[in-house]
Design an enzyme around this catalytic site. Structure first.
Site, PDB file in Angstrom:
ATOM      1  CG  ASP A  36      46.723  34.082  38.957  1.00 60.92           C
ATOM      2  OD1 ASP A  36      47.096  33.670  40.070  1.00 60.92           O
ATOM      3  OD2 ASP A  36      45.531  34.050  38.596  1.00 60.92           O
ATOM      4  CE  LYS A  58      45.623  40.356  34.290  1.00 61.54           C
ATOM      5  NZ  LYS A  58      44.187  40.513  33.955  1.00 61.54           N
ATOM      6  CG  MET A 169      40.571  41.609  43.830  1.00 60.87           C
ATOM      7  SD  MET A 169      40.269  41.319  42.069  1.00 60.87           S
ATOM      8  CE  MET A 169      38.482  41.241  42.034  1.00 60.87           C
TER       9      MET A 169
END
Length: 476
Positions: A36, A58, A169
């Protein structure tokens, strides 16, 4: 239906030294690696040359694949491959959706393994000099996701009471989160910090307070991916900026070499000093042909007087492996001659306990052999070496070690996610400029630079002990 095995592997926050032994072993064995956005491309250097590399990254607000698609991909790939590694940034079970992927595999009857990784919640603050616990300051810490859709609002009451709060995040939601924490009694003067791309060459950090961090981060243009730390540990300066003080911190180096083995050895030396390294090698860009080398070694095993003129470390490695596969005793190969002109290649010979028989074209012309095999690297023949070998009166044959690498077999549905090695390197280069180096003769690896879009840019030569010297000459 029989399935292969899927390993859900934590890759840590990006620094190659934080990859666990188990994680590296699985990447080295994998038939397929699904990685990723937060996985450093450097870690994929450990994959087998013929492993299929699939990108399932992502970015905030921009997902290459939906989560359900990734789960379907893993199940599909396990049908055709013995080992599929799902390489995930940090730890797969700390906001990495590893549990969802494991549940999907279990429901489909696919055997799986979970490999914890070094979580960015602890490692990233540490690389910025911030301990998440500190005697007399913080006896505990809480970790939470900053995604608004993950129920953060309902947990803020509890999180506001944490001695140290670490948010992953949370960049996009941070201004609102800061207001909510202040409304729940957290002092606006509470120390806070934000660390972007922790443990990577582009790591940046800012220290401020709960009230001022958002503005300071915006002013410094620090953004996602970042870890946010709230609590008095964020003001602690006892660890200093140890990572950013390393002599090569912030440097990026792209190594062009004949084999990944030699590139990794040089990368480790640079990374110990804080640099970030990527490599582009012939044994990744092309498939290595073993048949011609094995046939040549077989001739030597029959007692023929044979010479090998090797131009690259990959050629030395291919010759040595062919000798091992043939079960030959090196002590009984006195009639076999090894010739290398380049000092870097001579070093590769010496590392295997051997001494080259010839170190110049003149010496090659004087060696009494029946047949010379001259390595033809990257499709180009060495006219000077062939002429010198012919002057000895021997039969001269080109030894072609490389051939085009076929694209790995993956289901058509997932082919858009497939990455060739040049794609991985090009994506790494898109992150910023890098010093470009060659291991061995730069002319032999310059075509690799062209393949990754660097055109005719000059390659500086690296020495055998890292990249301390700007230029190093080898030979005679």
């Amino acid at each position: 239906m029989a399935y292969g095995r899927v390993a859900l592997v934590g890759a840590g926050p990006g620094h190659p030294g934080l990859l666990t032994e188990r994680a590296r072993a699985l990447v080295e064995q994998a038939d397929v690696v699904v990685y990723d956005r937060l996985v450093s491309p450097r870690l994929v250097m450990h994959a087998k040359p013929d492993a299929a590399l699939l990108y399932a990254g992502k970015a905030p607000g921009c997902h290459a694949l939906r989560q359900r698609d990734i789960e379907a991909m893993l199940v599909d790939l396990a049908r055709d491959h013995a080992l599929v590694v799902r390489l995930k940034g940090g730890d797969p079970l700390v906001f990495g959706r590893g549990a969802e992927e494991a549940a999907a595999l279990r429901a489909a009857g696919v055997p799986f393994e979970l490999v914890p990784g070094v979580t960015s919640a602890v490692a990233v603050p540490a690389f910025a000099g911030i301990p998440v616990t500190l005697r007399g300051v913080s006896r505990s810490f809480a970790v939470a996701t900053g995604h608004a859709g993950d129920g953060l609002q309902t947990h803020l009451d509890a999180l506001a009471g944490a001695e140290t709060l670490v948010l992953l995040m949370g960049v996009a939601e941070w201004p609102r989160i800061a207001e909510e924490l202040a409304a729940r009694g957290v002092s606006p003067d509470t120390p806070a910090a934000m660390v972007e791309w922790g443990s990577r060459a582009k790591q940046r950090s800012v220290r401020a307070t709960l009230a001022t961090l958002a503005a300071e981060a915006k002013r410094r243009e620090i953004g996602s991916p970042a870890v946010i730390i709230i609590g008095h540990v964020a003001a602690d300066a006892s660890l200093g900026a140890w990572f950013e003080s390393l002599p090569r911190f912030g440097e990026r180096h792209l190594i062009f070499a004949s084999s990944m083995r030699e590139a990794l050895a040089h990368a480790t030396q640079l990374e110990a000093e804080g640099a970030e390294v990527m490599a582009c090698t012939w044994d990744r860009a092309r498939a290595v042909r073993v048949a011609e080398m094995e046939a040549a070694v077989s001739m030597a095993a029959q007692g023929r007087s044979v010479g090998f003129a090797l131009r690259t470390a990959l050629g030395v490695e291919a010759w040595y492996c062919a000798v091992q596969r043939a079960g030959l005793d090196l002590r009984r190969l006195g009639h076999v001659k090894l010739a290398v002109v380049d000092g870097y290649v001579a070093q590769a010979v010496r590392e295997r306990g051997l001494v080259p028989d010839a170190r110049s074209l003149g010496e090659m012309a004087r060696l009494p052999v029946e047949v010379w095999f001259v390595e033809a690297q990257s499709g180009g023949r060495d006219a000077d070496a062939e002429a010198a070998c012919a002057a000895s009166g021997a039969d001269v044959r080109s030894l072609h070690l490389l051939e085009p690498r076929l694209a790995p077999a993956v289901p058509e549905r997932w082919r858009p996610c497939l990455r060739a090695w040049r794609d991985v390197v090009a994506e790494w280069l898109a992150d910023g400029p890098a010093e470009r180096w060659a291991l061995g003769d730069p002319a032999l690896v310059r075509p690799l630079a062209v393949e990754v879009g660097l055109g005719g840019d000059a390659l500086r030569r690296a020495d055998a002990f890292g990249l301390a010297a700007a230029e190093a000459a080898y030979g005679a």
